[in-house]
Design an enzyme around this catalytic site. Structure first.
Site, short mmCIF file in Angstrom:
data_model
loop_
_atom_site.label_atom_id
_atom_site.label_comp_id
_atom_site.label_asym_id
_atom_site.label_seq_id
_atom_site.Cartn_x
_atom_site.Cartn_y
_atom_site.Cartn_z
N ALA A 174 -73.21 -87.71 -45.56
CA ALA A 174 -72.75 -88.46 -44.37
C ALA A 174 -72.05 -87.52 -43.40
O ALA A 174 -71.08 -87.89 -42.75
CB ALA A 174 -71.84 -89.60 -44.78
N GLY A 175 -72.57 -86.30 -43.34
CA GLY A 175 -72.03 -85.34 -42.37
C GLY A 175 -72.67 -85.56 -41.02
O GLY A 175 -73.14 -86.66 -40.71
N ASP A 197 -72.21 -90.18 -49.72
CA ASP A 197 -71.53 -88.89 -49.60
C ASP A 197 -70.50 -88.78 -50.72
O ASP A 197 -69.92 -89.80 -51.13
CB ASP A 197 -70.84 -88.74 -48.24
CG ASP A 197 -70.56 -87.29 -47.90
OD1 ASP A 197 -71.27 -86.73 -47.04
OD2 ASP A 197 -69.65 -86.69 -48.53
N THR A 207 -81.98 -80.53 -45.71
CA THR A 207 -81.06 -79.47 -46.12
C THR A 207 -81.74 -78.10 -46.07
O THR A 207 -82.88 -77.94 -46.51
CB THR A 207 -80.56 -79.75 -47.55
OG1 THR A 207 -80.03 -81.07 -47.60
CG2 THR A 207 -79.48 -78.76 -47.96
N HIS A 240 -89.45 -72.82 -41.10
CA HIS A 240 -88.34 -73.23 -40.24
C HIS A 240 -87.43 -72.01 -40.12
O HIS A 240 -86.38 -71.94 -40.74
CB HIS A 240 -87.61 -74.39 -40.90
CG HIS A 240 -86.56 -75.02 -40.05
ND1 HIS A 240 -86.71 -75.23 -38.71
CD2 HIS A 240 -85.32 -75.50 -40.37
CE1 HIS A 240 -85.61 -75.81 -38.23
NE2 HIS A 240 -84.76 -75.98 -39.21
N1 APR Z 1 -73.79 -85.62 -52.58
C1 APR Z 1 -73.59 -86.25 -51.41
N2 APR Z 1 -73.09 -85.66 -50.32
C2 APR Z 1 -72.79 -84.36 -50.41
C3 APR Z 1 -72.98 -83.63 -51.60
C4 APR Z 1 -73.50 -84.31 -52.71
N3 APR Z 1 -73.71 -83.71 -53.88
N4 APR Z 1 -72.58 -82.37 -51.36
C5 APR Z 1 -72.17 -82.30 -50.08
N5 APR Z 1 -72.30 -83.50 -49.50
C6 APR Z 1 -71.97 -83.90 -48.14
C7 APR Z 1 -70.68 -83.33 -47.65
O1 APR Z 1 -69.56 -84.04 -48.17
C8 APR Z 1 -70.83 -83.49 -46.14
O2 APR Z 1 -70.27 -84.71 -45.69
O3 APR Z 1 -72.93 -83.40 -47.23
C9 APR Z 1 -72.36 -83.50 -45.94
C10 APR Z 1 -72.84 -82.35 -45.06
O4 APR Z 1 -72.40 -82.59 -43.79
P1 APR Z 1 -72.05 -81.43 -42.75
O5 APR Z 1 -71.14 -80.45 -43.41
O6 APR Z 1 -71.61 -82.09 -41.49
O7 APR Z 1 -73.44 -80.70 -42.54
P2 APR Z 1 -74.62 -81.13 -41.54
O8 APR Z 1 -74.39 -80.54 -40.22
O9 APR Z 1 -74.82 -82.59 -41.65
O10 APR Z 1 -75.85 -80.37 -42.18
C11 APR Z 1 -76.34 -80.76 -43.46
O11 APR Z 1 -78.61 -80.27 -42.85
O12 APR Z 1 -79.62 -79.25 -41.02
C12 APR Z 1 -79.15 -79.08 -42.33
O13 APR Z 1 -78.50 -76.74 -42.37
C13 APR Z 1 -78.03 -78.07 -42.39
O14 APR Z 1 -78.04 -77.79 -44.77
C14 APR Z 1 -77.38 -78.43 -43.70
C15 APR Z 1 -77.58 -79.95 -43.79
#
Ligand code: APR
Length: 419
Positions: A121-122, A145, A231, A287
């Site tokens: 939920a990032g 998340d 991811t 990519h």
């Molecule tokens: N289960 C659920 N959520 C998780 C887990 C997990 N095991 N591990 C990490 N997270 C959540 C984090 O808590 C965070 O809220 O994944 C979210 C990632 O959010 P951001 O840090 O905002 O990253 P974001 O910009 O959304 O990018 C996520 O997408 O485009 C790709 O390269 C980017 O790999 C990255 C991914």
């Protein structure tokens, strides 16, 4: 006999004359008082008419059976079977039988739609969940998340906007992958984003661990789902997701080609040759550094781009599209792009649900297509409800074909290094 409603009152100019048997709804009577509109009932004393609105008659239509008398949820008054309350539109008013039946039908229709889930939920995940909900194609979108409260809080916040935006998909948040029960489509966004100076490959170690754990949960709780991986690094994480879930190739798809194509088209539009949506181009390969845009197939308003834009300039735009992610990361200073990645992922899932998808690029198992190494690579595909329907063969020029083959070799090497 007519039913005199609020709108009749609002149209009246100081006095509203109604017939002796007309029914004045309680809300209309209230509104008349608010607007100082005098209700005159033909043959009835003026004062009495305004004070005592006739109640609406009970209406029981067709095969709808009246239900037993019910306790009012607010006032404690019992209401008669099938009676339409005069205060129908007031908060907490008893719901008439006919409306309950219709609501139940709408609930059933709601449940007939598929469910989707977004893991992480990032930035990317939250935006993807909202975009999916806004289509109203899904009965539910579940956001998951590991951070306690994050997904639930964002989901509630998004749901608060449902009426404003006009969508009917329920959005829910959870910290548990067990929330994936019954989900048909999963978008995987959990993982670390890039920071300035990092390549996507620098994320391999940390994100592989996250993808592995989530894949196990998807396999357990949504064993028939189609998974769209966002991811990074994209090809490696798509491969890992497929291996750990054990899902067939058509049900694990990487999101990159839609995004890279969109970036290129938007940059071409800056040359003022066409609107972004009228530029037609497809980004294949990886990519990243090995992205391949077959310029021989690229058009703007149906005209070949190679005729519209000088060769050097086109090459520079391809280069900028390839580095667009890094350009955004550098500007942001913290985190990576999310509006366009989320839009891309959501549009892929929506295309699957709608069926009959147009040609898009997605990271899939090549399986010998295009004569390149059998690896996860961006190729032109069509999607359907079960994921990848087919890989489409486009006529590439020899230099484009060679670039694609080179991309496949590099990706295959990186995937083999995953272990
Ligand atoms: N289960 C659920 N959520 C998780 C887990 C997990 N095991 N591990 C990490 N997270 C959540 C984090 O808590 C965070 O809220 O994944 C979210 C990632 O959010 P951001 O840090 O905002 O990253 P974001 O910009 O959304 O990018 C996520 O997408 O485009 C790709 O390269 C980017 O790999 C990255 C991914």
């Amino acid at each position: 006999m007519s039913v005199i409603s609020v709108s009749d009152v609002e149209k009246a100019n100081g006095v509203l004359v109604i017939a002796a048997r007309d029914v004045l709804t309680p809300l209309a009577a209230d509104r008349a008082k608010e607007l100082n509109v005098r209700i005159e009932r033909a043959g009835v004393a003026k004062e009495a008419a305004a004070q005592a609105p006739l109640p609406l008659r009970p209406i029981v239509q067709g095969s709808v059976k009246p239900t037993p008398a019910t306790k009012s949820p607010v006032g404690g008054n019992s209401i008669q079977p099938g009676a339409l309350s005069g205060a129908l539109y007031r908060r907490g008013a008893p719901v008439p039988t006919k409306m309950r039946v219709r609501d139940n039908l709408e609930d059933a229709a709601q449940e007939n739609r598929p469910r989707a889930a977004v893991i992480g939920a990032g930035h990317v995940g939250a935006m993807t969940a909202l975009r999916l909900a806004e289509t109203s194609l899904f009965s539910r979108v579940v956001l998951v998340d590991i951070i306690p409260g994050l997904a639930a809080g964002l989901a509630l916040d998004m749901w608060h906007s449902a009426g404003l935006r006009g969508f009917t998909t329920r959005i829910e948040g959870s910290t548990e992958l067990s929330a994936l029960e019954g989900v048909s489509y999963v978008v995987m966004t959990a993982g670390r984003p890039r920071q300035p100076g990092m390549s996507r490959t620098d994320l391999t170690g940390v994100n592989a661990e996250i993808v592995g754990g989530v894949a196990d949960g998807i396999r357990r709780h949504a064993p028939n789902s189609v998974v769209v991986v966002v991811t990074n690094p994209l090809e490696e994480m798509t491969h890992l997701m497929a291996k750990r879930t054990g899902f067939p190739s058509n049900r694990v798809i990487g999101m990159a080609g839609v995004l890279d194509s969109a970036r290129f088209c938007s940059l071409i539009a800056l040359e003022r040759v066409a609107k972004p949506q009228d530029v037609n181009a497809i980004a294949l390969g990886s990519h990243g550094a090995e992205m391949v845009i077959p310029l021989s197939l690229a058009t703007a308003n149906g005209r070949p781009l190679e005729e519209l834009i000088a060769k050097d300039r086109l090459a520079a735009i391809v280069e900028r599209a390839r580095d667009s992610g890094a350009e955004v990361v550098k500007l942001l200073q913290k985190g990576s792009a999310y509006f366009s990645p989320a839009e891309s992922a959501a549009s892929m899932v929506a295309a699957m649900v709608r069926g009959g998808s147009s040609l898009i690029a997605a990271c899939v198992q090549s399986g010998g297509a295009y004569g390149v190494a059998d690896t996860r690579i961006g190729l032109p595909v069509r999607l359907d409800a079960n994921g990848v329907k087919e890989i489409v063969k486009l006529p590439l020029r020899p230099d484009e074909q060679a670039a694609l083959a080179e991309a496949a070799r590099s990706i295959a090497k990186r995937i083999s290094e995953l272990g």
